[in-house]
Every structure is written in C-alpha cells, then in structure tokens.
Design an enzyme around this catalytic site. Structure first.
Site, PDB file in Angstrom:
ATOM      1  N   HIS A  31      -4.119   9.079 -27.565  1.00 19.52           N
ATOM      2  CA  HIS A  31      -4.394   7.785 -26.930  1.00 19.52           C
ATOM      3  C   HIS A  31      -5.212   6.896 -27.865  1.00 19.52           C
ATOM      4  O   HIS A  31      -5.016   5.684 -27.918  1.00 19.52           O
ATOM      5  CB  HIS A  31      -5.142   7.972 -25.613  1.00 19.52           C
ATOM      6  CG  HIS A  31      -4.282   8.528 -24.516  1.00 19.52           C
ATOM      7  ND1 HIS A  31      -4.804   8.971 -23.323  1.00 19.52           N
ATOM      8  CD2 HIS A  31      -2.951   8.694 -24.430  1.00 19.52           C
ATOM      9  CE1 HIS A  31      -3.819   9.397 -22.552  1.00 19.52           C
ATOM     10  NE2 HIS A  31      -2.681   9.250 -23.205  1.00 19.52           N
TER      11      HIS A  31
ATOM     12  N   GLU B 149       6.156  16.516 -26.433  1.00 21.81           N
ATOM     13  CA  GLU B 149       5.684  17.024 -25.133  1.00 21.81           C
ATOM     14  C   GLU B 149       6.288  18.401 -24.835  1.00 21.81           C
ATOM     15  O   GLU B 149       5.635  19.250 -24.231  1.00 21.81           O
ATOM     16  CB  GLU B 149       6.022  16.038 -23.999  1.00 21.81           C
ATOM     17  CG  GLU B 149       5.355  14.667 -24.129  1.00 21.81           C
ATOM     18  CD  GLU B 149       3.863  14.646 -23.769  1.00 21.81           C
ATOM     19  OE1 GLU B 149       3.317  15.671 -23.334  1.00 21.81           O
ATOM     20  OE2 GLU B 149       3.240  13.576 -23.937  1.00 21.81           O
TER      21      GLU B 149
ATOM     22  N   ARG C 180       0.811  -1.228   0.000  1.00 18.18           N
ATOM     23  CA  ARG C 180       0.000   0.000   0.000  1.00 18.18           C
ATOM     24  C   ARG C 180       0.841   1.272   0.000  1.00 18.18           C
ATOM     25  O   ARG C 180       0.385   2.326   0.439  1.00 18.18           O
ATOM     26  CB  ARG C 180      -0.994   0.011   1.168  1.00 18.18           C
ATOM     27  CG  ARG C 180      -1.952  -1.186   1.149  1.00 18.18           C
ATOM     28  CD  ARG C 180      -3.147  -1.017   2.049  1.00 18.18           C
ATOM     29  NE  ARG C 180      -3.958  -2.225   2.011  1.00 18.18           N
ATOM     30  CZ  ARG C 180      -3.819  -3.241   2.875  1.00 18.18           C
ATOM     31  NH1 ARG C 180      -2.917  -3.186   3.832  1.00 18.18           N
ATOM     32  NH2 ARG C 180      -4.583  -4.295   2.771  1.00 18.18           N
TER      33      ARG C 180
ATOM     34  N   LYS D 201       5.199  22.381 -16.198  1.00 17.63           N
ATOM     35  CA  LYS D 201       4.444  21.247 -15.678  1.00 17.63           C
ATOM     36  C   LYS D 201       4.320  21.318 -14.159  1.00 17.63           C
ATOM     37  O   LYS D 201       3.245  21.077 -13.596  1.00 17.63           O
ATOM     38  CB  LYS D 201       5.079  19.919 -16.099  1.00 17.63           C
ATOM     39  CG  LYS D 201       4.293  18.735 -15.560  1.00 17.63           C
ATOM     40  CD  LYS D 201       4.340  17.508 -16.396  1.00 17.63           C
ATOM     41  CE  LYS D 201       3.325  16.510 -15.866  1.00 17.63           C
ATOM     42  NZ  LYS D 201       3.353  15.231 -16.553  1.00 17.63           N
TER      43      LYS D 201
ATOM     44  N   ARG E 247      -5.197  21.061 -14.714  1.00 21.19           N
ATOM     45  CA  ARG E 247      -4.213  20.054 -15.094  1.00 21.19           C
ATOM     46  C   ARG E 247      -4.599  19.332 -16.383  1.00 21.19           C
ATOM     47  O   ARG E 247      -3.734  18.838 -17.113  1.00 21.19           O
ATOM     48  CB  ARG E 247      -4.026  19.036 -13.961  1.00 21.19           C
ATOM     49  CG  ARG E 247      -2.964  18.015 -14.302  1.00 21.19           C
ATOM     50  CD  ARG E 247      -2.478  17.201 -13.140  1.00 21.19           C
ATOM     51  NE  ARG E 247      -1.522  16.224 -13.631  1.00 21.19           N
ATOM     52  CZ  ARG E 247      -0.754  15.456 -12.873  1.00 21.19           C
ATOM     53  NH1 ARG E 247      -0.837  15.567 -11.565  1.00 21.19           N
ATOM     54  NH2 ARG E 247       0.084  14.615 -13.404  1.00 21.19           N
TER      55      ARG E 247
ATOM     56  N   GLU F 110      -5.966  16.597 -11.051  1.00 24.35           N
ATOM     57  CA  GLU F 110      -6.649  16.868 -12.309  1.00 24.35           C
ATOM     58  C   GLU F 110      -8.142  17.076 -12.141  1.00 24.35           C
ATOM     59  O   GLU F 110      -8.947  16.397 -12.784  1.00 24.35           O
ATOM     60  CB  GLU F 110      -6.359  15.741 -13.320  1.00 24.35           C
ATOM     61  CG  GLU F 110      -6.700  16.181 -14.732  1.00 24.35           C
ATOM     62  CD  GLU F 110      -6.185  15.197 -15.787  1.00 24.35           C
ATOM     63  OE1 GLU F 110      -5.023  14.764 -15.665  1.00 24.35           O
ATOM     64  OE2 GLU F 110      -6.939  14.881 -16.697  1.00 24.35           O
TER      65      GLU F 110
ATOM     66  N   HIS G  88      -3.714  14.609 -26.360  1.00 23.86           N
ATOM     67  CA  HIS G  88      -3.638  13.259 -25.792  1.00 23.86           C
ATOM     68  C   HIS G  88      -4.897  12.420 -25.998  1.00 23.86           C
ATOM     69  O   HIS G  88      -4.813  11.206 -26.055  1.00 23.86           O
ATOM     70  CB  HIS G  88      -3.293  13.329 -24.297  1.00 23.86           C
ATOM     71  CG  HIS G  88      -1.831  13.573 -24.050  1.00 23.86           C
ATOM     72  ND1 HIS G  88      -1.186  14.718 -24.478  1.00 23.86           N
ATOM     73  CD2 HIS G  88      -0.878  12.812 -23.447  1.00 23.86           C
ATOM     74  CE1 HIS G  88       0.095  14.650 -24.131  1.00 23.86           C
ATOM     75  NE2 HIS G  88       0.312  13.505 -23.499  1.00 23.86           N
TER      76      HIS G  88
ATOM     77  N   HIS H 269       4.392   7.033 -27.930  1.00 24.50           N
ATOM     78  CA  HIS H 269       3.432   7.954 -27.308  1.00 24.50           C
ATOM     79  C   HIS H 269       3.590   9.376 -27.868  1.00 24.50           C
ATOM     80  O   HIS H 269       2.617  10.019 -28.250  1.00 24.50           O
ATOM     81  CB  HIS H 269       3.629   7.938 -25.788  1.00 24.50           C
ATOM     82  CG  HIS H 269       2.806   8.956 -25.064  1.00 24.50           C
ATOM     83  ND1 HIS H 269       1.429   8.900 -25.021  1.00 24.50           N
ATOM     84  CD2 HIS H 269       3.162  10.075 -24.371  1.00 24.50           C
ATOM     85  CE1 HIS H 269       0.973   9.931 -24.328  1.00 24.50           C
ATOM     86  NE2 HIS H 269       1.997  10.666 -23.927  1.00 24.50           N
TER      87      HIS H 269
ATOM     88  N   ASN I 235      -3.247  17.525 -21.183  1.00 20.67           N
ATOM     89  CA  ASN I 235      -3.658  16.453 -22.083  1.00 20.67           C
ATOM     90  C   ASN I 235      -3.874  16.940 -23.509  1.00 20.67           C
ATOM     91  O   ASN I 235      -4.416  16.209 -24.337  1.00 20.67           O
ATOM     92  CB  ASN I 235      -4.942  15.807 -21.559  1.00 20.67           C
ATOM     93  CG  ASN I 235      -4.696  15.087 -20.251  1.00 20.67           C
ATOM     94  OD1 ASN I 235      -3.724  14.372 -20.106  1.00 20.67           O
ATOM     95  ND2 ASN I 235      -5.578  15.304 -19.283  1.00 20.67           N
TER      96      ASN I 235
END
Lengths: 355, 355
Positions: A249, A182, A118, A224, A238, A234, A245, A262, A242
């Site tokens: 994606h 990016e 965890r 960033k 934020r 987000e 993206h 990517h 994207n």
C-alpha cells in the site's frame, strides 16, 4: 463448475468457479432482490462482457454505469457516479448492484451497495485473476483517499460471487501476473504444499492453461474463505491476508495510484516482508531466495521503486490500518507456509530493510 | 441524570440524559476505544461547547474538525473533510469519533466513523432537541445526494449517547420548534397519552422549562429505543418512525437543502399524512384538526411551500427509500397514537391531498 461456500451465518454466500458462467441466468436469479439491477463496470470490460451479462439477466430492468478504468479512479468522486446512476434510474431499496470487472470495480460497487439507502443486494462478477482469488471474496469494499489506500469503506458481503474463468483469456499479461501475486500469497502464509504446486505450475499458469488456473483459483478461494469465515471483521487471523500489503500500500500511495498495479506492489511488498522475516532470523537465506525467485518468475517486481526513500516509506506505513495505539503491526513469515502478525519489530530492522 | 439502554445485543448502548453532562469525563471514558479522539462539530456549536468537551477528554490526544453549519452541507464533499482530518492526524483503527452538534453533524460523523478504516468507535453528543430525541438514537447515519435525502449512508450504532439538556439553552427558537416536531411524532404514532401531555405542556416546552424538556426527551428516547431494538434495520415497524418524513423529505429536497429545517418539513409532512389518513376515513375531522392545531402551536408550518407543485411532489416522493417494487409505501394514522405502513393508497387520494 465448482462451488464453494463462505460460511458467515446469515451472510453466507456461494462462490461459483468455472468457464462460461457469465452467461448462466440460473446463477443470478436466486440472488436478485427485486426487479431492478444496476451493473457497475468499466470502459475496458464493458465492450468485452457487458452484453453477455445483460442477456443473462432476464425479467428485470437493467441499467449500467461505466466507470473509467484504473486504481487512480477509485475515489469518492468516481464512486458518487454510481449513486447518480442509481438515483437517476430511481432504483429502490430492493434493487441489486452487480460488479462486473476487477478489484477496483468490485470495491467501489460493493461499497456503493453497502451505502445506497443504507444497504442493497450485491453480486460480484470478477473478471480478473486478482478479483477472482482475492478482492471479490471476503466483503472488504471501499475507496482510496489521497493520504491512504482503502481508508474509506465497509465490510459488506455479496450474495454470490460468479467467477467465470473464461474471462481471463482477455486479461493483459501484466494483470495476470498481478493476480498471481495474491495466489502466491496464500501459499506463503498458509499452505506450503500449494506453494510447491504453484512454483512447479507457474509456466502453465502464465500460459493460462485452464486446468491450472481453475485449480489455483479454487485453492486460493478455499484458503481465503476459511480465514474470512473465522474472522469476518479482521480482529485476529484475517490480518494474515495482508502479507505484503502494508509495504505494498505504501508503494501504491507513494507512486500515485494506478502506476503500480496492486498485485505488483504486493509482489514487491512480500519480498520486503520476507527480507524482514529473514533479518529476524525466522526465514533462512534459502527460503528468502525462494520467495524472491518465485515472485520474479510470476512476472512481478521484487523491489520497491528506487525513488521511494525509506523516510517516505515509513511515513506512508504510519497511516496503515494495521497501526494500533501508534504501533505498526506487520505480517511476517515464520517459515514458508506460516505467517504471524507482530507488533514487535525493532524499528532499526525495518529501517535497514527499507534502506 | 437518567440513563436508558438501547437493546441491540452486542451493539447495545446507553443514552444518558441530564443537565451538565457535557463536562462529565466519567461518561466518555468507558467508551473511548484508544488514545486518539476526533471531535466533529460545526462553526455554530464549536464556540459554545467545544472547549468544555475537550476538557472532559483527559489522557487522550484530541483533534477536531469544524464543518460549516446547515443541511446544505450534508454532502459527500463536506463528509470527506472528516477523512482529511482523520488521516492528517494519522488516526488509527482504535480511534474514537465524537459528534458534537445537531442531526447533520451526527449523521455525517457517524457515517464517517462507520467507513473510516471500515469502522471505528463513535460517540454522539447531541446539542439540539432534534438530535437528542431522534437522530442521535438508532444508528441511522448518512449524507444527502442532490437527487434524494439520506440516500447514501449506513446503519451504525454509537457506543454511547450523551444528551446534555443544558445545551438547549442556546438553541434558536426555530430549531427548538423543529425538534418538537419529532417529539410530537412519537405521540402521534405510538402514545396518545404522551400526545395529551405534550399538547398541555407545549407552552412550558417552548419556554424551555427544564423539567418539561427532560421528560419530553426521555419519553421520546424510550419510544424510539423500543422501536429500534425491535427492528434495527427497518425491515418492519421501524418504518413507523418515518411518519411525515416521505412528504417532509420531498419538501426538503424540493426547496433545496437548508431552506426548510428538517423538523419544519416533518411538521408540514405530518399534517399531509394526517390529511391523507382522514381522506381514507381513518382519522376523524376532529382528530385531523387537532394534529394541525398542535403542530401549529409548536411553531411549525402546517402546509408545504405553495410553489411546490403536486407533480414535483410526486416525482420527489418516487425516489423515497420506502418505495418497494415501484410501490410507494406511506406511514399513516389509524387514530391518534396508532400508525401503520401502507402501500395501498389510491393515487388519486394522494394527488388530491397534494393539490
């Protein structure tokens, strides 16, 4: 060496940027939780940099797990190999996981650190431009599912990011370009002056001139870090990160993970997002042409693969994480340097863009 | 209906306890994040309670995933079926995952909610005594690894726990006893008066008298909520809740998940911990005998399986999450009602206990 701070209260952490940092024992020491370390890396990076990192980790027990290289391996099954390694070595809750590699390694190692017992300590040592400017900063970790990219994951902050710019010397040109996607994104969404600088410096960046790369990495991380500090999980701005993206994606999932890098998918995705922005009357034809020109000049594709139909594109975009209450939200440009998130794009405009 | 609050700042949530709550639409409504719900349940519970829960969820789209029943299915592979269901139904970031079942379902559904799109809303509807008094409260979620129990997981709080005591009517006797192990634990570690009450009421509890069960559940949740509120991520006193669990997890892993119920392993584990406490001179012979007697009276085993050697036991315990810097930390009793975490047990005493 230049050091930035990502400001997240008790989860704040430094990003060190500079040449030769990989071997600097003093950068790791304050962030090791206990006496056990697992390095997560891949088959490509291990022969190049694993020995240097190991020798910088003194006074602790170090084990490593070497994963296959590529986005197609960012799966739950490969992720489980990290747990096999942690448990076989009997690593306890005060161990530290170090990611040595690109975005895929960082995402998987970070997600494993988030979930092992965890949550254990985590350090990012990004060795690709993409990871140095993007994936290693901000705490997004995770793996892909056959039905959607990055669908399984956690927000989990590293204790430190150590970005050694010297590691970029061995980066394949295709990956350098993918990283520049990016970098350009930060210019498009937030900083027109940085975009001007990037456009002028692209030849120097592609030739890997150290000073140019160092500035590009630093400014990218600054932008960033600023955005992440304001919105860690987000819920608001934020999402601007994207840009390109949601389209990207869909390209990655639709072509099969690992075929398009990517950054390449994001490159083509940013062009699509800019085209849609132009159809809405936000971007001028001139600005759109400039987006396309600068992305092409970075060595990136400016169109999605021709065999990905508009139908399939829409289907893939429908499972994107930015869908809320059935409504697709897209990041578009109001002008170069200013992005907005909008849920109010007429479906026919989106469709026309994809056709 | 009785309602407790687990006090965790912005992550605080209510635990509703009472008979017939499963059908109360008003209890779910305030906690649904959006218009999509996935119910995670298992083959045993679905025929009994799924229809009732579905009919209480009005005005939203409801899907379900029905997993196999048993601790041996608390694996990454079965966990992934939840993501298959979420993605096939195109559930977005504002969906809600509801766990309907015992501890295994709650742990897996909660961990999936923690990781789906990096975190979606989660509601616990525990249908076993064990889950109502323990696993549904406190935010521990996760799956097992062949080398260790609960080694992969997250701290993730539900938005609400809805404990319908009427669902205990269909619980197999063996599972009722397993739940009583955790109830007795709260008496042993924290509340000698509750232990007295439990000892006197065991016949009523085993006969499922509603008033006795309701009190036992309520007091157990109170103790757990108090401890969790003080130490959400187990950096201190929360470890006391693991009384009997380091031994118990070794029994579960050593015998193969699913052969011993978790509560049964904890029952035998608590006897071992009490024996070790007596060897240290903390517990009197009389108190130790009482621990053994009350655990047996609850229908639980008081000794580990005879084929689990001391050697193997120590090996299994060495990967426990409470190991720090190579040192095993155990929860022992100073007296009935008072537990402590100690890292200073002489290995020969531990060994003698296991022999």
């Amino acid at each position: 060496m230049h050091t930035l701070k990502v400001d997240l209260g008790s989860r704040s952490y430094p990003i060190h940027i500079g040449s030769g940092l990989l071997a600097e024992a003093a950068l790791y020491r304050p962030h090791l939780a206990g006496a056990q370390v697992l390095i997560v890396t891949n088959e490509t990076v291990a022969p190049l940099y694993l020995a240097t990192l190991r020798s910088a980790l003194t006074g602790v027990t170090v084990r490593e797990v070497i994963l296959p290289d590529g986005e197609q391996y960012k799966t739950l099954e490969v992720w489980n190999q990290i747990f096999d390694a942690l448990l076989t070595a009997r690593m306890s809750r005060d161990c530290t996981v170090i990611a040595l590699g690109g975005g895929v390694i960082g995402d998987m190692a970070g997600f494993a650190a988030a979930c092992y017992q965890r949550g254990v300590a985590f350090i990012q040592v990004p060795t690709t431009l993409l990871a140095q400017v993007d994936s290693s900063v901000g705490g997004k970790t995770g793996v892909n599912h056959p039905l959607g990219k990055n669908m399984i994951g956690a927000f989990y902050q590293p204790r430190a990011v150590i970005a050694d710019t010297a590691t970029l010397a061995t980066l394949p040109q295709r990956e350098l370009s993918a990283g520049l996607a990016e970098v350009l994104k930060y210019g498009f969404i937030r900083d027109a002056a940085f975009l001007d600088w990037l456009e002028a410096q692209l030849p120097a960046l592609l030739a890997r001139e150290p000073a140019a790369l160092a500035h590009a990495i630093r400014r990218s991380c600054e932008v960033k870090a600023e955005i992440v500090a304001a919105d860690e999980h987000e819920s608001g701005q934020r999402a601007l990160l994207n840009f390109g993206h949601t389209f990207g994606h869909a390209i990655e999932t639709g072509t099969g993970y690992g075929n398009w890098l990517h950054g390449e998918a994001v490159g083509a995705g940013m062009v699509l997002a800019a085209e849609l922005s132009a159809r809405l009357g936000w971007l001028t034809a001139e600005a759109l042409a400039r987006v396309r020109r600068v992305i092409a000049a970075a060595g990136l594709p400016v169109a999605p693969p021709s065999d990905l139909s508009a139908e399939r594109f829409l289907e893939l975009m429908a499972v994107d994480k930015k869908v809320l209450n059935g409504q697709l939200r897209l990041v578009l440009l109001q002008q170069l340097g200013t992005a907005v998130v909008t849920g109010e794009v007429a479906p026919e405009l989106l469709r026309a863009t994809l056709d």
